[in-house]
Enzyme design. Structure first.
Site, PDB file in Angstrom:
ATOM      1  CB  CYS A 160      -0.929   0.000   1.205  1.00 37.93           C
ATOM      2  SG  CYS A 160      -1.771  -1.573   1.427  1.00 37.93           S
ATOM      3  CG  HIS A 288      -2.498   3.794   5.428  1.00 39.88           C
ATOM      4  ND1 HIS A 288      -2.333   3.807   4.053  1.00 39.88           N
ATOM      5  CD2 HIS A 288      -2.568   2.483   5.789  1.00 39.88           C
ATOM      6  CE1 HIS A 288      -2.308   2.557   3.607  1.00 39.88           C
ATOM      7  NE2 HIS A 288      -2.452   1.740   4.630  1.00 39.88           N
ATOM      8  CG  HIS A 322      -6.544   0.177   1.090  1.00 40.87           C
ATOM      9  ND1 HIS A 322      -5.594   0.733   0.283  1.00 40.87           N
ATOM     10  CD2 HIS A 322      -5.854  -0.397   2.120  1.00 40.87           C
ATOM     11  CE1 HIS A 322      -4.396   0.515   0.776  1.00 40.87           C
ATOM     12  NE2 HIS A 322      -4.532  -0.168   1.899  1.00 40.87           N
TER      13      HIS A 322
END
Length: 396
Positions: A160, A288, A322
């Site tokens: 990520c 995040h 995400h």
């Protein structure tokens, strides 16, 4: 760190194509998550899907690279004048002096999945017998070829944080004189491997994700692409600036963050030091904020102990989901839009704030003067990155 000009930037996600679509959705607090309709077998979850990828194949000369991931990359490249900006940089510096540095976590794995479903006598079917497509480097190879660039071409795959870490690679290459400009960014698309893989880790929420909500149930996955063109600033430049980055690998666990956020804090402090910023100078942090139990707990504690209450913070994964290897560039774009438009986006999806969250959190959108912004990207295996940006004119 000497700042770099962000000559052009763009993003495409479930919120739409290009900067204006994202700015409009953020201002209206309108998310792009919809019920999952992409997996080959039922999976009850919500996703951030980009429309048009299944009906817009790559044009004939690029058909060897055709897959959902590269289709999305081209879709994003065509927004906000980005192609023209890159071609101008190539003309200015030369094809060997522009780098292509892209992040992805799955590349074109959906095409590989399809090939294995349709094996012909144990081999890839003829229409998918394209070896360069079935590699992690498919995205960067396609983009470099599309622009006819001959400079360094690098794929970063650190889960990520992939398309955040490419900014750091670009700064080092430009500072060392290896190149004069760099395309940075990333693309990731959804497929069975992604959705069922995360579901096997018990991380996927059955409802739209709720970052930093006390009753959050996990992540919603999305697909997206984004790109930025970095180069040295010019005299009287009016471009936003990339002013710092921090990186750390705590390697605490394959899929769970360090319980005290050790690596995340190292990356954050490194970014502030490179940018020459004190914590009280940071106006907005794009978190995040995946809506997983441990990530949000650790990140909320990190923000509370590191920044004054005047610093605003929010996760925008409630808008896009995400987006995995594209999360870094998409959320960097959100930070840049926050500076451009003076809008701190809402922490969309949270209905009952987690008690561990401090006063920094913008639960609703806020009009704010944003001169300096950070973007956090924390990947599996403790691959953490933090990026720092400044509004035009903020840095003397």
């Amino acid at each position: 760190m000497p700042p770099l000009a962000i000559r052009a930037y763009t993003a495409t996600s479930s919120l739409g194509r290009g900067l204006d679509a994202h700015a409009t959705a953020l201002a209206a607090s309108r998310g792009g998550l919809t019920p999952n309709d992409i997996t080959s077998a039922p999976l009850a979850c919500w996703i951030g899907r980009v429309d048009g990828l299944d009906t817009e194949p790559l044009p004939g000369e690029w058909s060897a690279w055709d897959c959902r991931n590269n289709r999305l990359a081209l879709l994003a490249l065509r927004q906000d004048g980005f192609i023209d900006a890159v071609r101008a940089a190539r003309d200015r510096y030369g094809a060997s002096r522009v780098a292509v540095l892209l992040g992805t976590s799955t590349a074109s794995i959906a095409a590989t999945e399809e090939g294995y479903r349709r094996l012909e006598h144990g081999r890839m079917p003829a229409d998918l017998h394209r070896p360069p497509l079935h590699t992690p480097h498919s995205l960067a190879g396609f983009v470099a070829g599309f622009f006819e660039l001959e400079g360094p071409c690098l794929t970063i795959a650190t889960a990520c944080s992939s398309s955040a870490k490419v900014f750091a690679n670009a700064e080092r290459m430009i500072r060392l004189g290896l190149v004069d400009a760099a395309i940075v960014g990333g693309t990731d698309t959804l497929c069975d491997s992604v959705l069922f893989g995360f579901n096997s880790l018990e991380l996927v929420s059955p409802e739209p994700c709720r970052p930093f909500d006390a009753d959050r149930q996990g992540i919603s996955l999305g697909e997206a692409a984004g790109f930025a063109l970095l180069e040295r600033p010019r005299e009287n430049d009016d471009a936003p600036l990339f002013i710092g980055y921090g990186e750390a690998s705590d390697a605490h666990h394959m899929s769970t963050p360090h319980p005290e956020g050790l690596g995340a804090e190292l990356a954050l402090r490194d970014a502030l030091e490179r940018a020459g910023l004190a914590p009280d100078q940071v106006d907005y942090i794009n978190l995040h904020g995946t809506a997983s139990q441990k990530n949000d707990e650790v990140e909320a504690a990190l923000i509370s102990r590191s920044f004054p209450a005047t610093t605003r913070a929010s996760s925008t994964k409630g808008f896009t989901g995400h987006t995995l290897g594209a999360a870094g560039i998409v959320e960097a774009t959100v930070a840049l839009l926050a500076m451009r438009d003076g809008l701190v986006p809402a922490n969309l999806g949270a209905r009952k704030p987690d008690p561990g969250c401090g006063p920094h959190f913008a639960w609703e959108s806020e009009r704010q003067d944003v001169r300096y912004a950070l973007s956090n990207s924390f990947g599996f295996g403790g691959n953490n990155a933090c990026l720092a940006f400044a509004r035009p004119g903020a840095v003397a």
